[in-house]
Scaffold this motif. Structure first.
Motif, PDB file in Angstrom:
ATOM      1  N   CYS A   7       0.866  -1.179   0.000  1.00  0.00           N
ATOM      2  CA  CYS A   7       0.000   0.000   0.000  1.00  0.00           C
ATOM      3  C   CYS A   7       0.904   1.231   0.000  1.00  0.00           C
ATOM      4  O   CYS A   7       1.858   1.307   0.789  1.00  0.00           O
ATOM      5  CB  CYS A   7      -0.885  -0.032   1.247  1.00  0.00           C
ATOM      6  SG  CYS A   7      -1.991   1.369   1.442  1.00  0.00           S
ATOM      7  N   VAL A   8       0.652   2.180  -0.873  1.00  0.00           N
ATOM      8  CA  VAL A   8       1.520   3.360  -0.983  1.00  0.00           C
ATOM      9  C   VAL A   8       1.436   4.168   0.311  1.00  0.00           C
ATOM     10  O   VAL A   8       0.348   4.634   0.688  1.00  0.00           O
ATOM     11  CB  VAL A   8       1.115   4.228  -2.187  1.00  0.00           C
ATOM     12  CG1 VAL A   8       1.963   5.496  -2.230  1.00  0.00           C
ATOM     13  CG2 VAL A   8       1.257   3.439  -3.489  1.00  0.00           C
ATOM     14  N   PRO A   9       2.559   4.347   1.025  1.00  0.00           N
ATOM     15  CA  PRO A   9       2.509   5.087   2.288  1.00  0.00           C
ATOM     16  C   PRO A   9       2.344   6.589   2.072  1.00  0.00           C
ATOM     17  O   PRO A   9       2.936   7.164   1.159  1.00  0.00           O
ATOM     18  CB  PRO A   9       3.857   4.767   2.949  1.00  0.00           C
ATOM     19  CG  PRO A   9       4.754   4.369   1.825  1.00  0.00           C
ATOM     20  CD  PRO A   9       3.888   3.770   0.767  1.00  0.00           C
ATOM     21  N   VAL A  10       1.532   7.203   2.939  1.00  0.00           N
ATOM     22  CA  VAL A  10       1.337   8.652   2.932  1.00  0.00           C
ATOM     23  C   VAL A  10       1.905   9.179   4.247  1.00  0.00           C
ATOM     24  O   VAL A  10       1.312   8.969   5.322  1.00  0.00           O
ATOM     25  CB  VAL A  10      -0.152   9.024   2.794  1.00  0.00           C
ATOM     26  CG1 VAL A  10      -0.329  10.538   2.811  1.00  0.00           C
ATOM     27  CG2 VAL A  10      -0.724   8.429   1.511  1.00  0.00           C
ATOM     28  N   LEU A  11       3.052   9.839   4.196  1.00  0.00           N
ATOM     29  CA  LEU A  11       3.738  10.279   5.400  1.00  0.00           C
ATOM     30  C   LEU A  11       3.241  11.662   5.816  1.00  0.00           C
ATOM     31  O   LEU A  11       3.306  12.612   5.028  1.00  0.00           O
ATOM     32  CB  LEU A  11       5.256  10.311   5.182  1.00  0.00           C
ATOM     33  CG  LEU A  11       6.009   8.972   5.294  1.00  0.00           C
ATOM     34  CD1 LEU A  11       5.561   7.984   4.231  1.00  0.00           C
ATOM     35  CD2 LEU A  11       7.511   9.175   5.214  1.00  0.00           C
ATOM     36  N   ILE A  12       2.740  11.762   7.050  1.00  0.00           N
ATOM     37  CA  ILE A  12       2.246  13.024   7.589  1.00  0.00           C
ATOM     38  C   ILE A  12       3.024  13.299   8.872  1.00  0.00           C
ATOM     39  O   ILE A  12       2.785  12.664   9.906  1.00  0.00           O
ATOM     40  CB  ILE A  12       0.726  12.953   7.886  1.00  0.00           C
ATOM     41  CG1 ILE A  12      -0.037  12.385   6.692  1.00  0.00           C
ATOM     42  CG2 ILE A  12       0.191  14.331   8.246  1.00  0.00           C
ATOM     43  CD1 ILE A  12      -1.509  12.086   6.988  1.00  0.00           C
TER      44      ILE A  12
END
Length: 495
Positions: free
Chosen positions: A405-410
């Motif tokens: 799953c493409v990680p979304v870094l916040i």
């Protein structure tokens, strides 16, 4: 007018000195020619030491042979003694009629000079590889050939990795007793700390029992275990942990010369606990000079990417990866974005406030819905939201990569692992904290074609985050070592 008479002694001195001066000039020319005739003492030598220019400024006056005789100088050679130290020798023959040559040490190189020469050769090799801008490594490898835009420079990385396998040696201090030393948790959210310590203790990779040949030195204490045994819950007092770290540095620096030689610069510690960075502050040289391998890789709290290493945080609940790797194909991923987690820090508060159970595309929960597993939600989502908690690191980054799953870094101030090798922008999405309300708009703006490319790249980099027992080439253990290797390459130590 009185005119002084010429002094005949001056003329005699002049006549006597002129030939000596000419002889000295000729001798210097011949000496320079002999210095250029450096040769390797062994055809199997791994390095051409003369390329580093170490042998240009040493006089032959230290040659202690028979100075009354006639010597034919054949040249200088480099060789290694039984203790591994590098020597410079002069090869000479005392008489043309004697078929006998004598080797005399005229310079013995220190341990640091020898190690720095090894590193200088490796740096040169890597720099040469970096000039190749191809997206695929030109080095042959039976296991894996790095390629594609996920690498900042595939050829340089591969060359560096091969040099590391060939040259890198780590000395693990044997002082200290378990459980605080030589031990760590192999399950739970701190598993990367314990797994690394246990692999170094096994000694199958990179470890040397000879501290004189080591390029770095490992301080094998576990901050996680210190917190378990030394911290009094609710006291907010970390002095016991800090004193333990300080006492350990005092012990090894008093027993061995290595810490004092570099003020700790070629030493490293590793911790996945939130308090790892703070525990090092009790020893200023450890905090400022040493390589700190930390999950809490926060630049706003003193993490220095030039010398420190970002360690992935992985929550291994059972200690195994069974069922964690792999996921649905892109066509079967029906959820745009997913997150589930309790309130834990300001960023999660903003995320939950904005998106908690409000959108079918961006599915955000404090608790996963009943009869639905957390892992299954990861595996059928296109993007996985990875907000920081109280500290910047989150196990959700690696969980996303495992589930493809493409990680979304916040986050604010977080340095992702292996950033000096991996081009994170090619396989993940970075969202500023201020843009949390725009998450759906940002992700919907990524075309299907671009998403598919990112999906394939996540699958490609997955090997670098997998924990294997025993370790396999290019997996997480070796990539952590490689990050430490790069920091040592960036360092030049002088006597």
């Amino acid at each position: 007018m009185w005119i002084p008479k010429k002094q005949p002694s001056n003329l005699i001195i002049f006549i006597f000195l002129t030939p000596l001066i000419l002889i000295s000039v000729i001798a210097c020319i011949l000496l320079q020619a002999s210095e250029r005739s450096l040769i390797s003492s062994s055809s199997s030598s791994a390095f051409s030491w003369k390329s580093f220019g170490f042998f240009k400024s040493f006089s032959l006056i230290s040659f202690n042979g028979n100075r009354n005789g006639n010597f034919n100088i054949f040249g200088q050679v480099e060789t290694s003694s039984n203790d591994g130290s590098l020597h410079q020798k002069l090869v000479a023959q005392s008489s043309p009629s004697e078929n006998k040559r004598e080797e005399v040490v005229i310079k013995k190189y220190s341990r640091i000079e020898r190690l720095e020469a090894i590193l200088a050769k490796a740096r040169s090799s890597i720099q040469e590889a970096a000039r190749n801008k191809s997206s695929i490594s030109n080095h042959e490898d039976p296991d894996y050939v790095p390629q594609g835009p996920v690498y900042r420079n595939a050829n340089a990385f591969h060359r560096s990795y091969l040099e590391m396998e060939r040259l890198f040696k780590i000395y693990v201090y044997e002082e200290g007793e378990p459980p605080i030393f030589h031990n760590g948790p192999c399950r739970s959210i701190y598993s990367t700390e314990g797994r690394f310590i246990h692999e170094m203790e096994k000694g199958k990779f990179y470890r040397t029992k000879d501290p004189d040949e080591a390029l770095v030195y490992f301080l094998p204490f576990s901050v996680v275990v210190m917190v378990q045994y030394l911290y009094e819950p609710g006291s907010h007092n970390m002095n016991a942990i800090g004193r333990t770290v300080s006492d350990y540095i005092d012990t090894v620096s008093g027993k061995y010369p290595f810490w004092n030689t570099t003020l700790g610069a070629d030493h490293f510690m590793l911790s996945c606990h939130d308090w790892g960075p703070y525990s090092t502050s009790y020893v200023p040289q450890l905090y400022n000079n040493s390589i700190r391998v930390l999950c809490n890789a926060n630049t706003s709290e003193g993490f220095n990417p030039l010398k420190d290493v970002s360690l992935p945080e992985i929550n291994l609940k059972t200690g195994e990866l069974t069922g964690l790797l792999g996921g649905s194909s892109p066509s079967q991923r029906s959820i745009l974005a997913f997150f589930a987690g309790h309130l834990h820090g300001d960023i999660r508060y903003l995320l939950l406030q904005q998106w908690k159970e409000k959108d079918q595309d961006v599915q955000v929960y404090e608790e996963v819905p009943a009869n639905v597993s957390y892992e299954s939600m990861l595996k059928k989502s296109k993007f996985c939201l990875c907000p920081s908690g109280y500290e910047v690191a989150s196990p959700r980054v690696v969980e996303a990569i495992y589930a493809e799953c493409v990680p979304v870094l916040i986050s604010d101030g977080y340095v992702p692992p292996m950033s000096d090798v991996l081009n994170w922008e090619t396989f993940s999405v970075f969202v500023d904290v201020k843009d949390i309300p725009n998450i759906k708009k940002i992700l919907m703006g990524i075309s299907q074609e671009q998403y598919l490319r990112m999906y394939e790249r996540v699958k490609q980099v997955q090997r670098h985050f997998v924990i294997n027992g025993p370790p396999k080439r290019f997996d997480l253990f070796h990539m952590i070592i490689h990050s430490i290797w790069l920091r040592r390459l960036n360092m030049r130590i002088h006597d």
